[in-house]
Structure formats: C-alpha cells, structure tokens
Design an enzyme around this catalytic site. Structure first.
Site, PDB file in Angstrom:
ATOM      1  N   MET A   1       0.863  -1.174   0.253  1.00 10.09           N
ATOM      2  CA  MET A   1       0.297  -0.147   0.047  1.00 10.09           C
ATOM      3  C   MET A   1       1.473   1.321   0.205  1.00 10.09           C
ATOM      4  SD  MET A   1      -2.996  -0.752   2.398  1.00 10.09           S
ATOM      5  CE  MET A   1      -2.130  -1.886   4.085  1.00 10.09           C
TER       6      MET A   1
ATOM      7  N   GLN B   1       8.000  -3.873  -4.228  1.00  6.21           N
ATOM      8  CA  GLN B   1       6.842  -4.807  -5.478  1.00  6.21           C
ATOM      9  C   GLN B   1       7.139  -3.349  -7.043  1.00  6.21           C
ATOM     10  OE1 GLN B   1       2.754  -2.760  -5.948  1.00  6.21           O
ATOM     11  NE2 GLN B   1       1.825  -4.857  -6.301  1.00  6.21           N
TER      12      GLN B   1
ATOM     13  N   CYS C   1      -2.740  -1.829  -9.881  1.00  3.27           N
ATOM     14  CA  CYS C   1      -3.077  -0.324  -9.791  1.00  3.27           C
ATOM     15  C   CYS C   1      -3.655   0.865 -11.226  1.00  3.27           C
ATOM     16  CB  CYS C   1      -1.594   0.517  -9.771  1.00  3.27           C
ATOM     17  SG  CYS C   1      -1.970   2.104  -9.110  1.00  3.27           S
TER      18      CYS C   1
ATOM     19  N   GLY D   1      -9.007  -8.241  -1.379  1.00  2.00           N
ATOM     20  CA  GLY D   1     -10.165  -7.679  -1.178  1.00  2.00           C
ATOM     21  C   GLY D   1     -11.676  -7.871  -0.326  1.00  2.00           C
ATOM     22  N   ASP D   2     -11.452  -6.878   0.292  1.00  2.00           N
ATOM     23  CA  ASP D   2     -12.657  -6.650   1.406  1.00  2.00           C
ATOM     24  C   ASP D   2     -12.551  -7.673   2.435  1.00  2.00           C
ATOM     25  OD1 ASP D   2     -13.754  -5.075  -0.630  1.00  2.00           O
ATOM     26  OD2 ASP D   2     -14.729  -6.177  -0.807  1.00  2.00           O
TER      27      ASP D   2
ATOM     28  N   ARG E   1      -6.503  -2.354   3.331  1.00  2.00           N
ATOM     29  CA  ARG E   1      -6.768  -1.530   4.535  1.00  2.00           C
ATOM     30  C   ARG E   1      -7.952  -2.198   5.834  1.00  2.00           C
ATOM     31  NH1 ARG E   1     -11.827  -0.226   0.449  1.00  2.00           N
ATOM     32  NH2 ARG E   1     -11.376  -2.424  -0.110  1.00  2.00           N
TER      33      ARG E   1
HETATM   34  C1  LIG Z   1      -3.518   3.826   0.696  1.00  2.00           C
HETATM   35  C2  LIG Z   1      -3.385   2.025  -0.829  1.00  2.00           C
HETATM   36  C3  LIG Z   1      -2.620   2.268  -1.118  1.00  2.00           C
HETATM   37  C4  LIG Z   1      -1.878   1.133  -1.969  1.00  2.00           C
HETATM   38  N1  LIG Z   1      -0.721   1.093  -2.696  1.00  2.00           N
HETATM   39  C5  LIG Z   1      -1.163  -0.077  -3.322  1.00  2.00           C
HETATM   40  C6  LIG Z   1       0.283  -0.368  -3.712  1.00  2.00           C
HETATM   41  O1  LIG Z   1       1.318   0.333  -3.971  1.00  2.00           O
HETATM   42  N2  LIG Z   1       0.631  -1.413  -5.043  1.00  2.00           N
HETATM   43  C7  LIG Z   1      -0.850  -2.568  -4.869  1.00  2.00           C
HETATM   44  O2  LIG Z   1      -0.227  -3.495  -5.432  1.00  2.00           O
HETATM   45  N3  LIG Z   1      -2.175  -2.254  -4.211  1.00  2.00           N
HETATM   46  C8  LIG Z   1      -2.218  -1.093  -3.822  1.00  2.00           C
HETATM   47  N4  LIG Z   1      -3.174  -1.170  -3.073  1.00  2.00           N
HETATM   48  C9  LIG Z   1      -4.584  -2.089  -3.414  1.00  2.00           C
HETATM   49  C10 LIG Z   1      -3.929  -2.886  -2.378  1.00  2.00           C
HETATM   50  O3  LIG Z   1      -3.176  -4.044  -2.270  1.00  2.00           O
HETATM   51  C11 LIG Z   1      -5.153  -4.020  -2.201  1.00  2.00           C
HETATM   52  O4  LIG Z   1      -5.113  -4.818  -3.010  1.00  2.00           O
HETATM   53  C12 LIG Z   1      -6.638  -3.427  -1.904  1.00  2.00           C
HETATM   54  O5  LIG Z   1      -6.519  -2.504  -0.633  1.00  2.00           O
HETATM   55  C13 LIG Z   1      -7.095  -4.440  -1.988  1.00  2.00           C
HETATM   56  O6  LIG Z   1      -7.650  -4.913  -0.785  1.00  2.00           O
HETATM   57  P1  LIG Z   1      -8.449  -4.729   1.004  1.00  2.00           P
HETATM   58  O7  LIG Z   1     -10.062  -4.673   0.456  1.00  2.00           O
HETATM   59  O8  LIG Z   1      -7.918  -5.549   1.810  1.00  2.00           O
HETATM   60  O9  LIG Z   1      -7.643  -3.059   1.238  1.00  2.00           O
HETATM   61  C14 LIG Z   1      -3.543   0.106  -2.469  1.00  2.00           C
HETATM   62  C15 LIG Z   1      -4.901   0.449  -1.701  1.00  2.00           C
HETATM   63  C16 LIG Z   1      -5.252   1.869  -0.588  1.00  2.00           C
HETATM   64  C17 LIG Z   1      -5.492   1.601   0.121  1.00  2.00           C
END
Ligand SMILES: Cc1cc2nc3c(=O)[nH]c(=O)nc-3n(C[C@H](O)[C@H](O)[C@H](O)COP(=O)(O)O)c2cc1C
Length: 357
Positions: free
Chosen positions: A19, A72, A102, A205-206, A229
């Site tokens: 993230m 990454q 992304c 995801g979620d 998140r």
């Molecule tokens: C603040 C933020 C920054 C993120 N930065 C990246 C990143 O640098 N590389 C990446 O592959 N995904 C990034 N993502 C996506 C997350 O890795 C993840 O795929 C997405 O939040 C869904 O998962 P979650 O529902 O568990 O949050 C980011 C998400 C958030 C919220």
C-alpha cells in the site's frame, strides 16, 4: 503448505498488501509483530528506480526481521522494468512482485499497473522480461480485468504461470471498479480451481474480519489471503484471523496498552527510518487509527498532531495510556465495541480516505 519457489509459508498464509504511503518499514514492523506471514514494499516506479530518484530508492529499504518480503515494481516500459528488476534484486528481497493492479489514472492510463490489462500480450512479454532479469522468484498482483467485459483473469493466470511466475494474487475487482462496490471472489475461486494451475493463488479484496477470511478460505479454496485496508490501525487482524482458524473462536481485540505500545513502536520506527522531522510529521496521520473508539481521544490526537518534540509526544502517549487505564470498565467497553467491529468489518472506513495503488 504453500511454497513460492523455495520460500516456505505456513499453512494458510496471511499477506500484508502493498500500500503506497502505508506499508512502509514502520507499518510493516507492527504488522510483522501481529503475525503477517508475507509482506511487500509499497509499489516502486521502475522509471524512478533506474533514474535513482530518492523516493524510489528509499522504498528499497528492507530489513532482516521482515523476511520473507517482496519488492513490488510497476511501469509501462518493458526495458525499464527489466532494468529496475536488476536494481531491486541487488537489494536482496525474497521475491520480486509486479503490480498489474493499480487503478489510479496517472498510472493505469499510462499503461502501467492495471493499465496493462488492456494489452495482455504485452503483460506476458513484460512478465517474461522480469522473470529473465532476476534469479529471485517473481510474483504478480493483478485484478480481474480492465472492465466488466474483459474479466479475463482465468486465461491471464495460465499465461503468466506458463512463463514462470511463482505465485499470483488477485484483487476481486476490475480496474473500472477502482475500490467501489464489493470484491467478487468467484473468478478468484475459478482460477484457484483450474486444474491447469499449480502455483499458489492468493485472494484479495475486502477481508476485514476473521470470519470472512475463513468463509472465503473454505468457499474459494485459495492458498492464502492478502489484507490491505483492514490492517490500517488494526494490525492485530492477522493474529485474530490465525486464532480464529486455529480455535474457531474470536480472540479478544488488543488491550489499550497494546494499542499504545504499537503506536509507539510505529512512531520510533518512523523516526529511525525517515529521520526525526519527517518521521514525526508522517506519523501524524496514524494516531487517530491507534486511538480509535477511545473516549476523549480527540484531546490527545489534537496535541499529537501539533507537537514537534519527541519527548513531548512520548509524554502524551504515556498520559493517554495512564488516563485510559484509570477509567473503570473502559477496557471491557472498548473491547465490546471492537468485537462488534470484528463481526461487521471496517474496510469501508478507509474507502474514502485511501484511493492510491
Ligand atoms: C492506500 C492504498 C495504497 C495502495 N497501494 C498499492 C500498491 O502500492 N500496490 C498494490 O499492488 N496495491 C496497492 N493498493 C491496493 C491494495 O494492495 C489492495 O489490493 C486493495 O486495497 C484491496 O484489498 P483490501 O480490501 O484488503 O484493502 C493500495 C490500496 C490502498 C488502500
């Protein structure tokens, strides 16, 4: 036990999602303590890396206690990705991960991140170039497809496996969905259950409660889950999921002392890694997460985000810890509130705050 090439992972590994502006070394340190099994750096621009941009180089910092850890990379030019892979390999991570997920405009619309989902042949060529440029295992993180009409992840997974990736993480949304709606894990399950696939498939995801992690584990058969998140301000989600898998019961959420101790660790690691001034500044956006659900926490937060002195910040955190320890029944009331959140989840809390990556 799932393995990424020679990297051995526990039975059902829990991955900390990469993230941007979140999963830096200080945050990773608290997630590691709480049980994250595999972690990634924030995404790093291949162009920035090969031009030695300070911001990109700094993101290569990894530490022994973080292993296994992946770096990454993202980019739209195959030759830059190739060169960036060589630079990243020198930093000696356990693996290299490619970001094909992304969705943000200035990345995806330039053909990087999820942008490459519009050109699968190029995605395959780029992945091959990265695989050939390093002796480390290469993994990929991507989405279901570009939009509703191009959810081609089943075919994409086969093609990427054929050219040598060692694991795949799938976020159950398309690029078009950004972070809206809920993630659809059906296709993630299809990839996992495709008899042609033999590399580990991680779902993303979620996931924001132990119950959801276990339900999705059983329903879709994935080899592990990646959490983004829901770990922000709540790194304990990793140990809570592990406990739930092992016992079928919910672990008590962290005590107030534990939360403040984690906040302090995050703070000290920020100072150490970013330097006092920047470390202090960047820590400001994390205090509210650690003090969430605590009565009168605004009094402490408002001071913490203004102070510019390390000792004064430490004092406020100690003061908060003392104050809360003296309120009768506070621990059990907060625990109750957090338990309710454990049931319902809280990914959405972050939906409007974080839109990167
Ligand atoms: C603040 C933020 C920054 C993120 N930065 C990246 C990143 O640098 N590389 C990446 O592959 N995904 C990034 N993502 C996506 C997350 O890795 C993840 O795929 C997405 O939040 C869904 O998962 P979650 O529902 O568990 O949050 C980011 C998400 C958030 C919220």
């Amino acid at each position: 036990m799932p393995k990424i090439a020679h990297i051995e992972l526990p039975e059902f590994p829990l991955l900390l999602a990469p993230m941007e502006d979140v999963s830096d070394p200080p945050f990773r340190a608290v997630c590691k303590d709480a049980g994250a099994d595999l972690m990634y750096t924030e995404f790093i621009s291949s162009e920035g890396l090969i031009r030695s941009a300070l911001k990109s180089r700094k993101k290569l910092d990894i530490f022994e206690y973080e292993r296994p850890i992946g770096i990454q990379l993202f980019g739209s030019e195959i030759s830059s990705m190739e060169e960036a892979t060589r630079v990243a390999t020198e930093a000696a991570p356990d693996l290299i991960d490619i970001n094909y997920g992304c969705p943000v405009k200035n990345v995806a619309c330039k053909g990087a991140g999820a942008g490459i989902l519009r050109d699968i042949d190029k995605m395959v060529r780029m992945t091959k170039a990265v695989v050939d440029a390093t002796h480390l295992p290469v993994t990929v993180k991507t989405r279901l497809g570009w939009d509703e009409s191009t959810k081609n992840i089943v075919e994409v997974a086969e093609r990427l496996q054929d050219i040598g990736i060692k694991a795949l993480t799938i976020h159950g949304r398309t690029r078009q969905q950004m972070y809206k709606g809920s993630a659809d894990w059906t296709l993630i399950g299809e990839v996992k259950n495709n008899p042609r696939m033999h590399i580990p498939i991680f779902g993303n995801g979620d996931i924001d409660t132990p119950q959801k992690a276990v339900t999705y584990k059983n329903r879709y058969g994935v080899d592990g889950v990646m959490i983004g998140r829901a770990s922000i301000g709540n790194p304990w989600i990793f140990r809570e999921i592990k406990h739930f898998i092992a016992t079928g019961s919910l672990l008590d959420p962290p005590t107030i002392e534990e939360r403040i101790a984690a906040c302090k660790k995050h703070f000290y690691y920020s100072l150490k890694w970013k330097g006092d001034k920047l470390g202090m500044l960047e820590m400001r956006r994390h205090y509210s997460n650690y003090l969430k659900n605590l009565p009168d926490s605004k009094v402490y937060r408002s001071q913490l985000v203004l102070l510019e002195d390390i000792a004064a910040i430490e004092n406020i955190l100690d003061e908060a810890s003392n104050y809360y320890s003296q309120i009768p029944d506070l621990q059990s009331k907060v625990l109750h509130q957090m338990k309710v959140q454990q049931q319902v989840g809280h990914s959405e809390d972050y939906e409007t705050n974080f839109i990167d990556g």
